[in-house]
Write an enzyme that holds these catalytic residues in place. Structure first.
Site, short mmCIF file in Angstrom:
data_model
loop_
_atom_site.label_atom_id
_atom_site.label_comp_id
_atom_site.label_asym_id
_atom_site.label_seq_id
_atom_site.Cartn_x
_atom_site.Cartn_y
_atom_site.Cartn_z
N HIS A 216 9.43 12.52 -21.97
CA HIS A 216 8.94 11.98 -23.25
C HIS A 216 9.72 12.59 -24.41
O HIS A 216 10.08 11.91 -25.37
CB HIS A 216 7.44 12.29 -23.44
CG HIS A 216 6.53 11.50 -22.55
ND1 HIS A 216 6.38 10.14 -22.67
CD2 HIS A 216 5.72 11.87 -21.53
CE1 HIS A 216 5.51 9.71 -21.75
NE2 HIS A 216 5.11 10.75 -21.04
N THR B 174 6.61 15.13 -19.16
CA THR B 174 6.53 15.54 -20.57
C THR B 174 7.92 15.77 -21.15
O THR B 174 8.21 15.38 -22.29
CB THR B 174 5.71 16.85 -20.69
OG1 THR B 174 4.43 16.62 -20.11
CG2 THR B 174 5.54 17.29 -22.13
#
Ligand code: NAD
Ligand code: ZN
Length: 341
Positions: free
Chosen positions: A43, A40
């Site tokens: 990202h 995450t």
């Protein structure tokens, strides 16, 4: 204090001086000791379309951490300065139907630390006391920093009974290989793990898989035959986020097999639904961790010889964060630990 901040709406991250968080009456203030980088965070670093839709800048990112409590709010009775803690990164609303029924992991409006609210890649983190998980004194801090992603692996792997069962795991990323270790610990028979990356497949073997399959050159069916299996896998754990892997999983299950899907699929992912129907498969989607049954199981397994240390590929000082993110982007890292001490 120093913190890793997504300062502007573009790729990258910067180390900034930001104000220390001020804990509210129900919060604890944590001096962060170690953090780990999650997909995450990558990202957010890369500023892909999900990050652009989700993250409001400026944001201190990060949610995998361990630290020491240094201050507590006026309402806090159960925690004290000096305790070594991690935290559940999903802060739940407490008022929706599921929260009221005690099913907090199913909260209808949870917010995520390091995503929707200030995160853990910082010298200090303020966290609601309801999200604090205390570790036993003396726990290895690098391992304690991994409880969030280990929790994803544990939550997924322990959905169905594993004792004596044959398990297929698609995707030997950090979560897939930790799931292999958990399945081994929980008494599975054969654990077959797939990937396209030879280093990751090797890590899967190190962490307890019976057999690692490079799907570019080997078929899972052939490996079943090699192991003497005739009816397919009992349990399937999808941990790649790849739709080809998902269909490999479906195609290799026994009749009545049980699948848990953790990997996040593209919207366009197609599934062979008739195989699901004719083989009477059970499919369960998995998100996050259960509060706090998953945390309890993790703590107990770590205390009874579950070893996830091989998943740590890098140990860096927080100032070297760029090196860690680059290794993650290049696919040469498994888990990267950043030291904040
Ligand atoms: P990762 O991206 O590091 O690992 C995925 C692995 O799958 C990679 O090693 C990749 O080479 C492999 N892969 C790609 N195509 C494949 C194929 N056809 N067959 C077999 N393997 C293939 O991810 P991770 O950090 O280990 O996380 C695993 C997945 O879980 C990711 O999709 C992630 O987004 C998702 N995730 C979900 C949750 C949740 O709460 N549901 C939480 C954390 C992570
Ligand atoms: Zn809720």
């Amino acid at each position: 204090m120093k913190a890793l901040v997504k300062k502007e709406a573009r790729p990258g991250l910067s180390l900034e001086d930001v104000p220390e968080p001020e804990p509210g009456i129900n919060d604890v203030l944590i001096k962060v000791k170690r953090t780990a980088i999650c997909g995450t965070d990558l990202h957010i670093y890369n500023w892909d379309s999900w990050a652009q839709k989700t993250i409001k800048v400026p944001m201190v990112i990060g949610h995998e951490f361990v630290g020491e409590i240094v201050d507590i709010g006026a309402n806090v009775n159960d925690f004290n300065p000096g305790q070594i803690v991690s935290g559940e990164g999903h802060v739940v609303c407490g008022r929706c139907r599921n929260c009221m029924a005690g099913r907090r992991h199913l909260c209808s409006s949870a917010s995520g630390i390091g995503v929707d609210r200030q995160g853990a890649f910082a010298e200090y983190l303020s966290l609601p006391m309801s999200n604090v998980w205390e570790h036993r004194p003396g726990i290895d801090l690098d391992i304690a920093a991994l409880f969030d992603p280990l929790g994803n692996a544990v939550h997924t792997a322990l959905q169905f009974d594993l004792l004596g069962e044959d398990v297929l795991i698609t995707g030997a990323g950090p979560i897939g290989v930790m799931a292999a270790a958990v399945c081994r610990h929980a008494g599975a028979r054969y654990i077959v793990i797939t990937d396209l990356n030879p280093d990751r497949l090797q890590l899967g073997l190190t962490m307890g898989a019976t057999r690692a399959v490079d799907v570019r050159s080997e078929s899972i069916e052939a490996v079943q035959a090699e192991l003497g299996m005739t009816e397919g896998f009992d349990i399937g754990l999808e941990m790649s986020g790849n739709s080809i892997a998902l269909n490999d999983l479906i195609a290799n299950m026994c009749h009545g097999g049980k699948l848990c899907l953790l990997g996040i699929q593209a919207e366009s992912a197609a599934v062979d639904w008739n195989a699901v129907i004719f083989n009477m498969l059970t499919i369960k989607g998995i998100y996050g961790r259960e509060m706090y049954e998953t945390w309890y199981k993790m703590s107990v397994m770590i205390d009874t010889s579950l070893d996830i240390s091989p998943v740590i590929s890098h140990r860096l000082a927080y100032g070297e964060f760029d090196e860690g993110f680059k290794a993650m982007r290049a696919g040469t890292a498994a888990k990267v630990i950043l030291n904040w001490e």
